[in-house]
Design an enzyme around this catalytic site. Structure first.
Site, PDB file in Angstrom:
ATOM      1  N   ARG A 141       4.817 -27.037   9.379  1.00 46.87           N
ATOM      2  CA  ARG A 141       4.084 -27.111  10.655  1.00 46.87           C
ATOM      3  C   ARG A 141       4.847 -27.992  11.648  1.00 46.87           C
ATOM      4  NH1 ARG A 141      -1.588 -27.962   7.413  1.00 46.87           N
ATOM      5  NH2 ARG A 141      -2.246 -25.774   7.404  1.00 46.87           N
ATOM      6  N   GLY A 162     -10.200 -24.686  -7.270  1.00 52.30           N
ATOM      7  CA  GLY A 162     -10.914 -25.865  -6.807  1.00 52.30           C
ATOM      8  C   GLY A 162     -11.784 -25.498  -5.639  1.00 52.30           C
ATOM      9  N   ALA A 163     -12.641 -26.416  -5.276  1.00 48.87           N
ATOM     10  CA  ALA A 163     -13.488 -26.191  -4.112  1.00 48.87           C
ATOM     11  C   ALA A 163     -12.623 -26.335  -2.867  1.00 48.87           C
ATOM     12  CB  ALA A 163     -14.605 -27.216  -4.106  1.00 48.87           C
ATOM     13  N   SER A 165       2.445 -29.129  -4.111  1.00 46.85           N
ATOM     14  CA  SER A 165       3.051 -28.563  -2.891  1.00 46.85           C
ATOM     15  C   SER A 165       3.200 -29.643  -1.821  1.00 46.85           C
ATOM     16  CB  SER A 165       2.233 -27.385  -2.366  1.00 46.85           C
ATOM     17  OG  SER A 165       0.912 -27.796  -2.091  1.00 46.85           O
ATOM     18  N   ARG A 189      -9.885 -34.192   2.894  1.00 51.95           N
ATOM     19  CA  ARG A 189      -9.378 -33.718   1.616  1.00 51.95           C
ATOM     20  C   ARG A 189      -9.804 -34.676   0.503  1.00 51.95           C
ATOM     21  NH1 ARG A 189      -4.902 -32.864   5.014  1.00 51.95           N
ATOM     22  NH2 ARG A 189      -4.426 -30.662   5.326  1.00 51.95           N
ATOM     23  N   HIS A 193      -0.464 -35.767   1.513  1.00 56.72           N
ATOM     24  CA  HIS A 193      -0.799 -34.530   2.229  1.00 56.72           C
ATOM     25  C   HIS A 193      -2.222 -34.754   2.736  1.00 56.72           C
ATOM     26  CE1 HIS A 193      -1.624 -30.376   3.210  1.00 56.72           C
ATOM     27  NE2 HIS A 193      -2.573 -30.302   2.303  1.00 56.72           N
ATOM     28  N   ASP A 224       2.937 -29.215   5.623  1.00 57.16           N
ATOM     29  CA  ASP A 224       2.909 -30.078   6.814  1.00 57.16           C
ATOM     30  C   ASP A 224       4.297 -30.125   7.463  1.00 57.16           C
ATOM     31  OD1 ASP A 224       0.233 -31.961   5.850  1.00 57.16           O
ATOM     32  OD2 ASP A 224       1.483 -31.005   4.346  1.00 57.16           O
ATOM     33  N   CYS A 233      -8.221 -17.725  -7.732  1.00 53.12           N
ATOM     34  CA  CYS A 233      -7.902 -16.545  -6.909  1.00 53.12           C
ATOM     35  C   CYS A 233      -8.786 -16.476  -5.681  1.00 53.12           C
ATOM     36  CB  CYS A 233      -8.043 -15.270  -7.738  1.00 53.12           C
ATOM     37  SG  CYS A 233      -6.943 -15.285  -9.133  1.00 53.12           S
TER      38      CYS A 233
HETATM   39  P1  6V0 Z   1     -11.654 -20.826  -2.574  1.00 55.72           P
HETATM   40  O1  6V0 Z   1     -11.477 -19.601  -1.747  1.00 55.72           O
HETATM   41  O2  6V0 Z   1     -13.019 -21.418  -2.756  1.00 55.72           O
HETATM   42  O3  6V0 Z   1     -11.036 -20.494  -4.009  1.00 55.72           O
HETATM   43  C1  6V0 Z   1     -11.111 -21.318  -5.110  1.00 55.72           C
HETATM   44  C2  6V0 Z   1     -11.088 -20.442  -6.341  1.00 55.72           C
HETATM   45  O4  6V0 Z   1     -11.029 -21.293  -7.489  1.00 55.72           O
HETATM   46  C3  6V0 Z   1     -12.313 -19.562  -6.471  1.00 55.72           C
HETATM   47  O5  6V0 Z   1     -11.936 -18.206  -6.643  1.00 55.72           O
HETATM   48  C4  6V0 Z   1     -13.014 -20.118  -7.692  1.00 55.72           C
HETATM   49  O6  6V0 Z   1     -13.720 -19.129  -8.446  1.00 55.72           O
HETATM   50  C5  6V0 Z   1     -11.845 -20.709  -8.473  1.00 55.72           C
HETATM   51  N1  6V0 Z   1     -12.257 -21.712  -9.444  1.00 55.72           N
HETATM   52  C6  6V0 Z   1     -13.144 -22.714  -9.280  1.00 55.72           C
HETATM   53  N2  6V0 Z   1     -13.277 -23.394 -10.437  1.00 55.72           N
HETATM   54  C7  6V0 Z   1     -12.438 -22.827 -11.316  1.00 55.72           C
HETATM   55  C8  6V0 Z   1     -12.125 -23.087 -12.668  1.00 55.72           C
HETATM   56  N3  6V0 Z   1     -12.725 -24.079 -13.339  1.00 55.72           N
HETATM   57  N4  6V0 Z   1     -11.235 -22.298 -13.284  1.00 55.72           N
HETATM   58  C9  6V0 Z   1     -10.637 -21.272 -12.618  1.00 55.72           C
HETATM   59  N5  6V0 Z   1     -10.890 -20.983 -11.332  1.00 55.72           N
HETATM   60  C10 6V0 Z   1     -11.784 -21.744 -10.697  1.00 55.72           C
HETATM   61  O7  6V0 Z   1     -10.737 -22.009  -2.043  1.00 55.72           O
HETATM   62  P2  6V0 Z   1      -9.304 -21.854  -1.322  1.00 55.72           P
HETATM   63  O8  6V0 Z   1      -8.529 -20.820  -2.049  1.00 55.72           O
HETATM   64  O9  6V0 Z   1      -9.501 -21.762   0.135  1.00 55.72           O
HETATM   65  O10 6V0 Z   1      -8.680 -23.289  -1.625  1.00 55.72           O
HETATM   66  C11 6V0 Z   1      -8.270 -23.643  -2.929  1.00 55.72           C
HETATM   67  C12 6V0 Z   1      -7.742 -25.066  -2.942  1.00 55.72           C
HETATM   68  O11 6V0 Z   1      -6.507 -25.119  -2.223  1.00 55.72           O
HETATM   69  C13 6V0 Z   1      -8.665 -26.075  -2.244  1.00 55.72           C
HETATM   70  O12 6V0 Z   1      -8.694 -27.268  -3.003  1.00 55.72           O
HETATM   71  C14 6V0 Z   1      -8.016 -26.291  -0.897  1.00 55.72           C
HETATM   72  O13 6V0 Z   1      -8.360 -27.509  -0.317  1.00 55.72           O
HETATM   73  C15 6V0 Z   1      -6.553 -26.218  -1.317  1.00 55.72           C
HETATM   74  N6  6V0 Z   1      -5.577 -26.010  -0.241  1.00 55.72           N
HETATM   75  C16 6V0 Z   1      -4.407 -26.663  -0.369  1.00 55.72           C
HETATM   76  C17 6V0 Z   1      -3.428 -26.584   0.601  1.00 55.72           C
HETATM   77  C18 6V0 Z   1      -2.156 -27.365   0.437  1.00 55.72           C
HETATM   78  O14 6V0 Z   1      -1.352 -27.488   1.395  1.00 55.72           O
HETATM   79  N7  6V0 Z   1      -1.902 -27.930  -0.715  1.00 55.72           N
HETATM   80  C19 6V0 Z   1      -3.616 -25.756   1.736  1.00 55.72           C
HETATM   81  C20 6V0 Z   1      -4.782 -25.049   1.844  1.00 55.72           C
HETATM   82  C21 6V0 Z   1      -5.871 -25.170   0.884  1.00 55.72           C
END
Ligand code: 6V0
Length: 315
Positions: free
Chosen positions: A154, A82-83, A146, A91, A178, A151, A14
């Site tokens: 975009r 994820g991070a 996804s 990526r 991606h 992309d 979240c």
């Molecule tokens: P963010 O804001 O750091 O959110 C990540 C969330 O994951 C945090 O709330 C964490 O607490 C939670 N989390 C971490 N470890 C765990 C776990 N073990 N169990 C449950 N929750 C956990 O990151 P953001 O939301 O910005 O991005 C999330 C991911 O989406 C990243 O890997 C980005 O690179 C990816 N994106 C993918 C895109 C796509 O086109 N596929 C586009 C944008 C970002």
């Protein structure tokens, strides 16, 4: 085993992407129940409350923070945990961190949910889709990423701007990874059936090579630019998640370039990457083998090799 609730979605993670996706899904009216899961439970609770407070302006549904057991009957589980990508980080740099996270969460999802669809969003999405197939044991049609849906959006947006035409009338795909090795499939691009070159000329653009290069580079660098400027990207991907869920839940048989396991198509095997497929209630229901030029095929093969090397290193 929980019977699936066709109108239930679970969002795992979240952060920026998970919460924006949850908001977009609430607005879509597709679901009547949504569970938000995060290792930081308070964050999930806060997002659930915040989004719920918009319900009097939307359609009734239950939104709450929960755990993996609560996702047992979700028709779709969206995984964004994820991070995030840091400025300057590719990526693929994220891979090791996020494969580790997937090793803990995918088996937890699969323990309680046997029949749902896993929609992977966390990056690097192609590698994590491959990992999710392996760690879940689900049939491949029910685990996909996804991919290049964002992309491709975009790409259509930029072409629409360039040509002063509604981006929904543009039919063009970004395929492959991606990420940095993605390919703009120019040879099949068209605007409502008119080839892209013909349409460009209709609109007074004649420098095709230059424009094609600029637009494809712009698409590829979009995420880097946004991350540089605002720290993360989330609205575009949230709309992509909503679009994919819509195709699944409404059994639309829509053609979308999601990331799924490849088995010999274009000489590519044993990796997940994006090619247009038919998406419906069964998940990936068929492939759509668009025509590619020799150059595009070569680039696609190269993209798959990049991904394979990462898989061999990290899984
Ligand atoms: P963010 O804001 O750091 O959110 C990540 C969330 O994951 C945090 O709330 C964490 O607490 C939670 N989390 C971490 N470890 C765990 C776990 N073990 N169990 C449950 N929750 C956990 O990151 P953001 O939301 O910005 O991005 C999330 C991911 O989406 C990243 O890997 C980005 O690179 C990816 N994106 C993918 C895109 C796509 O086109 N596929 C586009 C944008 C970002």
């Amino acid at each position: 085993m929980a019977t699936l609730n066709e109108r239930k979605v679970a969002v795992v993670g979240c952060g920026f992407v998970g919460s924006a996706s949850a908001f977009a899904l609430m607005e879509s009216g597709l679901f009547s129940e949504m569970v938000l899961i995060d290792v930081n439970k308070e964050k999930a609770e806060g997002e659930a409350l915040d989004i719920s407070h918009g319900l009097p302006f939307a359609k009734p549904m239950q939104i709450y923070a929960g755990d993996y057991k609560d996702a047992g009957d979700a028709a779709v589980v969206v995984v964004t945990a994820g991070a995030g990508q840091k400025p300057g980080e590719t990526r693929l740099d994220l891979v090791k961190k996020n494969v580790g996270i997937f090793k803990s969460i995918i088996p937890e999802i699969a323990k309680y949910n046997k029949e749902g669809i896993l929609l992977i969003v966390a990056n690097p999405v192609d590698i994590l889709t491959y990992a999710a197939v392996k760690f879940s044991g689900f049939p491949e049609n029910r685990v996909f990423g996804s991919g290049t849906v964002l992309d491709t959006a975009r790409f259509k947006y930029l072409l629409g701007e360039h040509l002063s035409v509604d981006s929904r009338s543009v039919h063009a795909f970004i395929i492959g990874e991606h990420g940095d090795s993605e390919i703009a499939a120019w040879s099949s691009a068209n605007v409502s059936g008119i080839s892209i070159h013909d349409f460009c000329e209709m609109r007074g653009h004649f420098e095709h090579e230059k424009a094609m290069k600029e637009i494809a580079e712009n698409v590829k660098n979009s995420a880097y630019e946004i991350i540089e400027k605002k720290g993360a990207t989330y609205y575009g991907i949230a709309m992509s998640v909503r679009r994919i869920c819509e195709a699944i839940i409404r059994d639309e048989k829509s053609v979308l370039p999601i990331s799924s396991m490849q088995h010999g198509e274009n000489g590519i095997d044993g990796v997940a990457l994006s090619m247009p497929v038919i998406i419906g209630r069964g998940g990936v229901e068929g492939s759509v083998p668009i025509r590619l030029s020799e150059q595009e095929k070569e680039a696609l093969l190269k993209s798959s090799e990049t991904l394979k090397a990462v898989i061999n290193e990290s899984l």
